[in-house]
Design an enzyme around this catalytic site. Structure first.
Site, PDB file in Angstrom:
ATOM      1  N   GLU A 121      52.685  36.952 -12.441  1.00 36.88           N
ATOM      2  CA  GLU A 121      51.996  36.633 -11.183  1.00 36.88           C
ATOM      3  C   GLU A 121      52.721  35.449 -10.527  1.00 36.88           C
ATOM      4  O   GLU A 121      53.232  34.571 -11.235  1.00 36.88           O
ATOM      5  CB  GLU A 121      50.559  36.212 -11.523  1.00 36.88           C
ATOM      6  CG  GLU A 121      49.775  35.593 -10.384  1.00 36.88           C
ATOM      7  CD  GLU A 121      48.442  34.981 -10.854  1.00 36.88           C
ATOM      8  OE1 GLU A 121      48.359  34.494 -12.000  1.00 36.88           O
ATOM      9  OE2 GLU A 121      47.483  34.993 -10.045  1.00 36.88           O
ATOM     10  N   ASN A 166      47.332  37.066  -2.821  1.00 36.32           N
ATOM     11  CA  ASN A 166      48.061  36.936  -4.087  1.00 36.32           C
ATOM     12  C   ASN A 166      48.471  38.366  -4.427  1.00 36.32           C
ATOM     13  O   ASN A 166      47.616  39.181  -4.788  1.00 36.32           O
ATOM     14  CB  ASN A 166      47.132  36.334  -5.148  1.00 36.32           C
ATOM     15  CG  ASN A 166      47.858  36.024  -6.446  1.00 36.32           C
ATOM     16  OD1 ASN A 166      48.943  36.556  -6.711  1.00 36.32           O
ATOM     17  ND2 ASN A 166      47.270  35.163  -7.253  1.00 36.32           N
ATOM     18  N   LYS A 221      45.477  40.866  -5.070  1.00 35.28           N
ATOM     19  CA  LYS A 221      44.509  40.440  -6.102  1.00 35.28           C
ATOM     20  C   LYS A 221      43.076  40.418  -5.565  1.00 35.28           C
ATOM     21  O   LYS A 221      42.781  39.755  -4.570  1.00 35.28           O
ATOM     22  CB  LYS A 221      44.894  39.048  -6.606  1.00 35.28           C
ATOM     23  CG  LYS A 221      44.062  38.520  -7.773  1.00 35.28           C
ATOM     24  CD  LYS A 221      44.662  37.204  -8.251  1.00 35.28           C
ATOM     25  CE  LYS A 221      43.919  36.633  -9.454  1.00 35.28           C
ATOM     26  NZ  LYS A 221      44.577  35.364  -9.912  1.00 35.28           N
ATOM     27  N   GLU A 279      42.393  29.144  -5.957  1.00 39.09           N
ATOM     28  CA  GLU A 279      42.789  30.453  -5.432  1.00 39.09           C
ATOM     29  C   GLU A 279      41.830  30.928  -4.350  1.00 39.09           C
ATOM     30  O   GLU A 279      42.255  31.567  -3.393  1.00 39.09           O
ATOM     31  CB  GLU A 279      42.861  31.486  -6.562  1.00 39.09           C
ATOM     32  CG  GLU A 279      44.009  31.228  -7.524  1.00 39.09           C
ATOM     33  CD  GLU A 279      44.253  32.397  -8.437  1.00 39.09           C
ATOM     34  OE1 GLU A 279      44.145  32.217  -9.658  1.00 39.09           O
ATOM     35  OE2 GLU A 279      44.548  33.481  -7.946  1.00 39.09           O
ATOM     36  N   CYS A 339      46.320  38.867 -13.125  1.00 35.07           N
ATOM     37  CA  CYS A 339      45.683  37.745 -13.798  1.00 35.07           C
ATOM     38  C   CYS A 339      44.178  37.882 -14.032  1.00 35.07           C
ATOM     39  O   CYS A 339      43.756  38.620 -14.888  1.00 35.07           O
ATOM     40  CB  CYS A 339      45.999  36.467 -13.045  1.00 35.07           C
ATOM     41  SG  CYS A 339      45.866  35.059 -14.130  1.00 35.07           S
ATOM     42  N   ASN A 397      49.012  33.645 -14.693  1.00 31.22           N
ATOM     43  CA  ASN A 397      49.283  32.210 -14.843  1.00 31.22           C
ATOM     44  C   ASN A 397      47.962  31.619 -15.301  1.00 31.22           C
ATOM     45  O   ASN A 397      47.050  31.468 -14.479  1.00 31.22           O
ATOM     46  CB  ASN A 397      49.627  31.547 -13.492  1.00 31.22           C
ATOM     47  CG  ASN A 397      50.983  31.890 -12.930  1.00 31.22           C
ATOM     48  OD1 ASN A 397      51.628  31.055 -12.324  1.00 31.22           O
ATOM     49  ND2 ASN A 397      51.436  33.113 -13.090  1.00 31.22           N
TER      50      ASN A 397
HETATM   51  N1  ING Z   1      44.185  32.413 -13.876  1.00 25.94           N
HETATM   52  C1  ING Z   1      43.140  32.412 -14.814  1.00 25.94           C
HETATM   53  C2  ING Z   1      42.875  33.764 -15.466  1.00 25.94           C
HETATM   54  O1  ING Z   1      41.972  34.509 -15.119  1.00 25.94           O
HETATM   55  C3  ING Z   1      41.143  31.337 -15.419  1.00 25.94           C
HETATM   56  C4  ING Z   1      41.883  31.846 -14.238  1.00 25.94           C
HETATM   57  C5  ING Z   1      41.480  30.104 -15.892  1.00 25.94           C
HETATM   58  C6  ING Z   1      40.191  32.107 -16.016  1.00 25.94           C
HETATM   59  C7  ING Z   1      40.791  29.603 -16.990  1.00 25.94           C
HETATM   60  C8  ING Z   1      39.501  31.637 -17.139  1.00 25.94           C
HETATM   61  C9  ING Z   1      39.798  30.398 -17.616  1.00 25.94           C
HETATM   62  O2  ING Z   1      43.596  34.031 -16.390  1.00 25.94           O
HETATM   63  C10 ING Z   1      44.371  33.155 -12.770  1.00 25.94           C
HETATM   64  N2  ING Z   1      45.451  32.836 -12.036  1.00 25.94           N
HETATM   65  O3  ING Z   1      43.611  34.059 -12.434  1.00 25.94           O
END
Ligand code: ING
Length: 310
Positions: free
Chosen positions: A46, A106, A123, A142, A168, A193
């Site tokens: 991503e 995204n 996304k 985001e 993601c 990420n």
């Molecule tokens: N990153 C994370 C993901 O879903 C996240 C967001 C961070 C979810 C921490 C849960 C805990 O893997 C992205 N970019 O969506």
């Protein structure tokens, strides 16, 4: 047998000051290595062209738009497209898309061996928040910088199979896989990420993160009898750790290859799309087993609604 070789190209950190050119040359290096190892298709993470900028709070729209691509390919990304075409390599990667109408997504694309964009996805599930949150150890904005995707979860035919994309946070939602499963998807490629630590729950470390990340991709693969390729951008970006753990998951939900570092790392595995057939004809022969009259809450409700008599 519908065999081809997939390279999951995990990328190490991209620092805020790294130029697009520097990143593109890293991606080309990974592509050359993939070629040497016999890969036909390379999958990048991503937002593969820049640091994970949604961790920063920005107010000036020009500062935000700096991270976005207005054309794909463009002067800066053309070398990657040209190189892939010269090698006869298909690829998929994510980037921040700014449309001519000024909309921000995204986005991920799938480019075939001739250099044509055959698949595009924006996304849908955007995690995080829209305003600066002082309680967090790091921001996750985001929802501030992107609109939810407006393309749904399309599938497309390439490499003699049915492919789909997600990104993601999408991987954590069963609906993502099922909507593509209901269109016959045989391979889903996704990049992520993901911060190694939870900005709100200090007790949640990288192990739990990795567990959840693999869990959801294995479940999605098994429950829809599809291959899932999950590729991380990993490592420490300007002091902010992202975890790796990139995986290739087979249609039985088994991890057949997993990254062991937090840097640029290639996983190459021969995938047979016919391995999806048995599951689609038995356990997950949807037309024989699904009872959709009992599923209406899934599309009629957004949040929880407690039954009246509860
Ligand atoms: N990153 C994370 C993901 O879903 C996240 C967001 C961070 C979810 C921490 C849960 C805990 O893997 C992205 N970019 O969506």
């Amino acid at each position: 047998m519908r065999n081809f070789s997939v390279a999951a190209a995990q990328m190490g950190p991209i620092q805020k000051n790294d130029s697009r050119e520097t990143v593109i040359s890293r991606m080309i290096e990974l592509m050359d290595q993939a070629q040497k190892e016999g890969a036909d298709f390379i999958v990048y993470p991503e937002l593969a062209l820049t640091t994970f900028f949604p961790r920063y709070y920005m107010e000036d729209q020009n500062d935000v738009d700096f991270w976005f691509e207005t054309d794909m390919p463009s002067k800066k990304t053309n070398p990657l497209f040209e190189h892939a075409k010269s090698l006869g390599m298909a690829m998929s990667f994510g980037y921040a898309e700014l449309t001519p109408e000024g909309r921000h997504f995204n986005t991920s694309i799938h480019v075939d061996k001739t250099g044509s964009i055959v698949g595009k996805y924006r996304k849908v599930h955007l995690p995080g928040h829209t305003e600066f949150d002082p309680k967090r150890t790091h921001q996750h904005l985001e929802k501030r910088y992107f609109e939810p995707g407006d393309l749904g979860f399309p599938v497309y035919r390439t490499l003699d199979g049915i492919f789909g994309l997600c990104i993601c946070n999408d991987r954590r939602w069963p609906e993502t896989y099922r909507v593509m499963g209901l269109q016959g998807v045989e391979m889903i490629t996704l990049g992520y990420n993901t911060p190694s630590t939870n900005s709100q729950k200090s007790t949640e470390g990288p192990e739990k993160r990795m567990f959840h990340s693999s869990l959801v991709m294995q479940a999605g693969a098994y429950q829809n009898s599809t291959w899932v390729i999950g590729v991380a951008k990993a490592g420490i970006e300007d002091g902010h750790p992202l975890f790796g753990g990139s995986v290739i998951v087979n249609p039985d939900g088994e991890i057949v290859a997993q990254a062991s570092t937090d840097g640029d790392e290639l996983l190459v595995h021969s995938c047979d799309l016919d391995d999806t057939v048995f599951g689609k004809k038995t356990m997950f022969d949807f037309v024989r087993h699904r009872q959709i009259k009992h599923y209406t809450r899934i599309t009629s409700q957004v949040g929880v609604e407690l039954p009246k008599d509860l």
